[in-house]
Write a protein that holds these residues in place. Structure first.
Motif, PDB file in Angstrom:
ATOM      1  N   LEU A 163      63.707 -64.906  86.995  1.00 53.15           N
ATOM      2  CA  LEU A 163      62.932 -65.343  88.118  1.00 53.15           C
ATOM      3  C   LEU A 163      63.592 -66.533  88.899  1.00 53.15           C
ATOM      4  O   LEU A 163      63.707 -66.672  90.053  1.00 53.15           O
ATOM      5  CB  LEU A 163      61.599 -65.885  87.694  1.00 53.15           C
ATOM      6  N   PHE A 164      63.971 -66.931  87.677  1.00 52.67           N
ATOM      7  CA  PHE A 164      64.820 -68.495  87.891  1.00 52.67           C
ATOM      8  C   PHE A 164      66.100 -67.754  89.138  1.00 52.67           C
ATOM      9  O   PHE A 164      66.035 -68.890  90.044  1.00 52.67           O
ATOM     10  CB  PHE A 164      65.167 -68.601  86.293  1.00 52.67           C
ATOM     11  N   LEU A 165      67.105 -66.880  88.909  1.00 51.05           N
ATOM     12  CA  LEU A 165      67.756 -66.482  89.983  1.00 51.05           C
ATOM     13  C   LEU A 165      66.986 -66.418  91.376  1.00 51.05           C
ATOM     14  O   LEU A 165      67.845 -66.371  92.324  1.00 51.05           O
ATOM     15  CB  LEU A 165      68.513 -65.131  89.564  1.00 51.05           C
ATOM     16  N   ALA A 166      65.785 -65.379  91.697  1.00 56.46           N
ATOM     17  CA  ALA A 166      65.386 -64.789  92.416  1.00 56.46           C
ATOM     18  C   ALA A 166      64.903 -66.104  93.196  1.00 56.46           C
ATOM     19  O   ALA A 166      64.967 -66.606  94.488  1.00 56.46           O
ATOM     20  CB  ALA A 166      63.889 -64.581  92.103  1.00 56.46           C
ATOM     21  N   GLN A 167      64.143 -66.877  92.201  1.00 57.97           N
ATOM     22  CA  GLN A 167      63.597 -69.105  93.450  1.00 57.97           C
ATOM     23  C   GLN A 167      64.748 -69.251  93.648  1.00 57.97           C
ATOM     24  O   GLN A 167      65.419 -70.170  94.994  1.00 57.97           O
ATOM     25  CB  GLN A 167      63.497 -69.813  91.766  1.00 57.97           C
ATOM     26  N   THR A 188      66.077 -70.311  97.118  1.00 62.26           N
ATOM     27  CA  THR A 188      65.795 -71.323  97.964  1.00 62.26           C
ATOM     28  C   THR A 188      68.047 -71.690  98.725  1.00 62.26           C
ATOM     29  O   THR A 188      67.924 -72.582  99.640  1.00 62.26           O
ATOM     30  CB  THR A 188      66.322 -72.323  96.500  1.00 62.26           C
ATOM     31  N   LEU A 189      68.586 -71.317  98.263  1.00 64.61           N
ATOM     32  CA  LEU A 189      70.607 -71.014  99.131  1.00 64.61           C
ATOM     33  C   LEU A 189      70.085 -70.335 100.573  1.00 64.61           C
ATOM     34  O   LEU A 189      70.465 -70.016 101.404  1.00 64.61           O
ATOM     35  CB  LEU A 189      70.610 -70.824  98.054  1.00 64.61           C
ATOM     36  N   ALA A 190      68.878 -69.339 100.624  1.00 59.04           N
ATOM     37  CA  ALA A 190      69.389 -68.618 101.435  1.00 59.04           C
ATOM     38  C   ALA A 190      68.625 -69.469 102.745  1.00 59.04           C
ATOM     39  O   ALA A 190      68.345 -68.659 103.616  1.00 59.04           O
ATOM     40  CB  ALA A 190      68.161 -66.777 101.485  1.00 59.04           C
TER      41      ALA A 190
END
Length: 107
Positions: A88-92, A96-98
């Protein structure tokens, strides 16, 4: 085990089988429901939690084997939860970076 149907022990001892309807009420009924909830976990621990064979000596060894198997089971559950939280953290973070950065021109 539904295959076991009785014994020759004197009264007041009785054997209660899961799924039994007659003569089961109150505390015994609650304990049978609890046992039905626990048995799949015990089966899982025997199959994949190394609870099938105990190589430790005596009653203390048996107790230690069960406790260590339960600790391993709980640790696997915690690791699965942490893995899910990391995803979940990596997906968020990825979302954000994309996003393209919106630049506000200075006036």
């Amino acid at each position: 085990d539904k295959g076991y149907r009785g014994h020759d022990a004197q009264n007041p001892r009785r054997v209660f089988i899961s799924g039994q309807k007659r003569g089961v009420f109150g505390v015994i009924k609650r304990e049978l429901r609890r046992r039905s909830a626990i048995e799949p976990i015990i089966g899982h621990l025997k199959a994949e939690g190394h609870l099938g064979r105990c190589y430790l000596k005596g009653r203390a060894g048996d107790a230690a084997n069960v406790v260590l198997s339960a600790v391993g089971h709980n640790f696997r559950r915690i690791l699965a939860w942490l893995r899910y939280l990391l995803c979940l953290f990596l997906a968020q973070l990825w979302r954000t970076l994309a996003r393209p950065a919106s630049i506000n021109p200075a006036s």
